[in-house]
Design a protein around this motif. Structure first.
Motif, PDB file in Angstrom:
ATOM      1  N   GLU A   1       0.865  -1.189   0.000  1.00 37.02           N
ATOM      2  CA  GLU A   1       0.000   0.000   0.000  1.00 37.02           C
ATOM      3  C   GLU A   1       0.894   1.228   0.000  1.00 37.02           C
ATOM      4  O   GLU A   1       1.917   1.249   0.699  1.00 37.02           O
ATOM      5  CB  GLU A   1      -0.903   0.008   1.237  1.00 37.02           C
ATOM      6  N   GLY A   2       0.543   2.234  -0.799  1.00 34.43           N
ATOM      7  CA  GLY A   2       1.377   3.423  -0.909  1.00 34.43           C
ATOM      8  C   GLY A   2       1.305   4.297   0.327  1.00 34.43           C
ATOM      9  O   GLY A   2       0.453   5.188   0.418  1.00 34.43           O
ATOM     10  N   ILE A   3       2.193   4.059   1.288  1.00 29.98           N
ATOM     11  CA  ILE A   3       2.203   4.833   2.533  1.00 29.98           C
ATOM     12  C   ILE A   3       3.122   6.046   2.400  1.00 29.98           C
ATOM     13  O   ILE A   3       2.735   7.179   2.677  1.00 29.98           O
ATOM     14  CB  ILE A   3       2.635   3.946   3.719  1.00 29.98           C
ATOM     15  N   VAL A   4       4.369   5.789   1.967  1.00 27.28           N
ATOM     16  CA  VAL A   4       5.323   6.892   1.831  1.00 27.28           C
ATOM     17  C   VAL A   4       4.961   7.784   0.648  1.00 27.28           C
ATOM     18  O   VAL A   4       5.102   9.005   0.697  1.00 27.28           O
ATOM     19  CB  VAL A   4       6.750   6.327   1.655  1.00 27.28           C
ATOM     20  N   HIS A   5       4.484   7.175  -0.425  1.00 22.47           N
ATOM     21  CA  HIS A   5       4.144   7.914  -1.643  1.00 22.47           C
ATOM     22  C   HIS A   5       2.882   7.279  -2.204  1.00 22.47           C
ATOM     23  O   HIS A   5       2.888   6.124  -2.611  1.00 22.47           O
ATOM     24  CB  HIS A   5       5.302   7.829  -2.638  1.00 22.47           C
ATOM     25  N   LYS A   6       1.771   8.031  -2.210  1.00 18.46           N
ATOM     26  CA  LYS A   6       0.467   7.448  -2.540  1.00 18.46           C
ATOM     27  C   LYS A   6       0.451   6.804  -3.916  1.00 18.46           C
ATOM     28  O   LYS A   6      -0.240   5.802  -4.128  1.00 18.46           O
ATOM     29  CB  LYS A   6      -0.619   8.535  -2.455  1.00 18.46           C
ATOM     30  N   SER A   7       1.225   7.335  -4.849  1.00 19.23           N
ATOM     31  CA  SER A   7       1.233   6.752  -6.187  1.00 19.23           C
ATOM     32  C   SER A   7       1.841   5.352  -6.196  1.00 19.23           C
ATOM     33  O   SER A   7       1.716   4.612  -7.174  1.00 19.23           O
ATOM     34  CB  SER A   7       1.984   7.658  -7.162  1.00 19.23           C
ATOM     35  N   ASN A   8       2.503   4.966  -5.080  1.00 21.52           N
ATOM     36  CA  ASN A   8       3.017   3.600  -4.994  1.00 21.52           C
ATOM     37  C   ASN A   8       1.909   2.561  -5.007  1.00 21.52           C
ATOM     38  O   ASN A   8       2.173   1.377  -5.239  1.00 21.52           O
ATOM     39  CB  ASN A   8       3.861   3.418  -3.717  1.00 21.52           C
ATOM     40  N   ASP A   9       0.664   2.977  -4.752  1.00 21.55           N
ATOM     41  CA  ASP A   9      -0.457   2.042  -4.846  1.00 21.55           C
ATOM     42  C   ASP A   9      -0.443   1.312  -6.181  1.00 21.55           C
ATOM     43  O   ASP A   9      -0.808   0.132  -6.263  1.00 21.55           O
ATOM     44  CB  ASP A   9      -1.792   2.783  -4.690  1.00 21.55           C
ATOM     45  N   ALA A  10      -0.008   2.006  -7.232  1.00 19.95           N
ATOM     46  CA  ALA A  10       0.001   1.405  -8.570  1.00 19.95           C
ATOM     47  C   ALA A  10       0.951   0.215  -8.646  1.00 19.95           C
ATOM     48  O   ALA A  10       0.729  -0.706  -9.449  1.00 19.95           O
ATOM     49  CB  ALA A  10       0.389   2.451  -9.614  1.00 19.95           C
ATOM     50  N   LEU A  11       1.999   0.206  -7.827  1.00 16.59           N
ATOM     51  CA  LEU A  11       2.932  -0.920  -7.833  1.00 16.59           C
ATOM     52  C   LEU A  11       2.244  -2.220  -7.450  1.00 16.59           C
ATOM     53  O   LEU A  11       2.627  -3.300  -7.923  1.00 16.59           O
ATOM     54  CB  LEU A  11       4.074  -0.673  -6.846  1.00 16.59           C
ATOM     55  N   TYR A  12       1.247  -2.126  -6.570  1.00 16.39           N
ATOM     56  CA  TYR A  12       0.646  -3.306  -5.970  1.00 16.39           C
ATOM     57  C   TYR A  12      -0.695  -3.685  -6.605  1.00 16.39           C
ATOM     58  O   TYR A  12      -1.348  -4.621  -6.149  1.00 16.39           O
ATOM     59  CB  TYR A  12       0.465  -3.078  -4.465  1.00 16.39           C
ATOM     60  N   SER A  13      -1.104  -2.954  -7.636  1.00 18.04           N
ATOM     61  CA  SER A  13      -2.316  -3.296  -8.373  1.00 18.04           C
ATOM     62  C   SER A  13      -2.019  -4.457  -9.320  1.00 18.04           C
ATOM     63  O   SER A  13      -0.857  -4.785  -9.579  1.00 18.04           O
ATOM     64  CB  SER A  13      -2.806  -2.092  -9.183  1.00 18.04           C
ATOM     65  N   VAL A  14      -3.053  -5.081  -9.852  1.00 15.70           N
ATOM     66  CA  VAL A  14      -2.849  -6.170 -10.807  1.00 15.70           C
ATOM     67  C   VAL A  14      -2.054  -5.675 -12.005  1.00 15.70           C
ATOM     68  O   VAL A  14      -1.142  -6.353 -12.504  1.00 15.70           O
ATOM     69  CB  VAL A  14      -4.204  -6.763 -11.259  1.00 15.70           C
ATOM     70  N   GLN A  15      -2.361  -4.442 -12.465  1.00 17.48           N
ATOM     71  CA  GLN A  15      -1.641  -3.884 -13.616  1.00 17.48           C
ATOM     72  C   GLN A  15      -0.166  -3.643 -13.278  1.00 17.48           C
ATOM     73  O   GLN A  15       0.730  -3.919 -14.085  1.00 17.48           O
ATOM     74  CB  GLN A  15      -2.297  -2.582 -14.066  1.00 17.48           C
ATOM     75  N   GLY A  16       0.090  -3.102 -12.083  1.00 17.07           N
ATOM     76  CA  GLY A  16       1.459  -2.859 -11.672  1.00 17.07           C
ATOM     77  C   GLY A  16       2.244  -4.143 -11.501  1.00 17.07           C
ATOM     78  O   GLY A  16       3.430  -4.226 -11.860  1.00 17.07           O
ATOM     79  N   LEU A  17       1.594  -5.173 -10.971  1.00 12.40           N
ATOM     80  CA  LEU A  17       2.254  -6.463 -10.792  1.00 12.40           C
ATOM     81  C   LEU A  17       2.509  -7.139 -12.134  1.00 12.40           C
ATOM     82  O   LEU A  17       3.542  -7.803 -12.324  1.00 12.40           O
ATOM     83  CB  LEU A  17       1.408  -7.356  -9.887  1.00 12.40           C
TER      84      LEU A  17
END
Length: 223
Positions: A149-165
């Protein structure tokens, strides 16, 4: 009791939060608001992130590793210990102050590892590196938040989405691994890893060797 002393602070990339570097005697802490992101006394699970990943790619020739998040260098130093001399490690750190702390107040902790010829530091978004280099990495190690979950940087949420993975899977060589550190379990993230096409192993590990809180490391393999 030795008091904590704040050595420096830096805004997160979105400018909405503040990272603080603190010291108490020989102990360091990096805080985000009231949350402690890391402490120099607790390195076990971050070291396990590197060890588990390197074990999975032990047979790879001239391995290339991408580490997301420099932190206090626990994962980097452990990876250097595990990897052969012809390996290459790129560390992506989005906050320039964290790199400055590594070369300044925390230089003793880093013990010269940033000058190892196998290491390259890039002050950039790890997600950008993942998206820009297909089939480039034998392993991608993510320790940029306290979990998926993007805690330090909210855009990090994209890393953990199905698309990001799925993008991370495309950035790996065949047989490569994506390893993600978390302070706790997340069944939804395990499910998304499988949806993105990974073979998934979820490992529970202690914060400091055989002691401390239980953390989770996902080892996701591109089969």
């Amino acid at each position: 009791m030795i008091p904590w002393v704040q050595l420096d602070s830096a805004k997160t990339p979105d400018g909405g939060q503040e990272l603080r570097l603190k010291r108490r005697g020989t102990e360091f802490s990096i805080m985000l608001g009231t949350n402690e992101l890391m402490n120099s006394r607790l390195s076990g699970s971050e070291e396990a992130l590197a060890k588990l990943s390197c074990e999975r790619i032990a047979g790879h020739s001239r391995p290339t590793i991408l580490i997301g998040g420099l932190g206090m260098g626990f994962t980097l130093r452990a990876a250097l210990t595990e990897l052969v001399n012809d390996a290459g490690i790129v560390v992506a750190e989005l906050v320039p102050a964290v790199v400055a702390w590594a070369r300044g107040p925390m230089a003793e902790i880093f013990d010269g590892c940033l000058d190892d010829p196998r290491v390259t530091i890039q002050e950039t978004d790890v997600g950008q590196l993942i998206r820009s280099r297909p089939a480039a990495w034998d392993a991608i190690l993510l320790d940029v938040d306290n979990g998926p979950e993007g805690i330090v940087h909210k855009s990090n949420d994209a890393l953990y989405s199905v698309q990001g993975l799925a993008a991370a899977r495309s950035a790996l060589k065949p047989g490569g691994v994506l390893a993600v550190w978390s302070q706790g379990p997340d069944s939804g993230f395990t499910r998304r890893l499988k949806q993105a096409g990974f073979a998934v192993e979820e490992v529970s590990t202690r914060a400091n060797g055989k002691r401390g809180a239980r953390h989770v490391i996902w080892i996701a393999t591109r089969t």
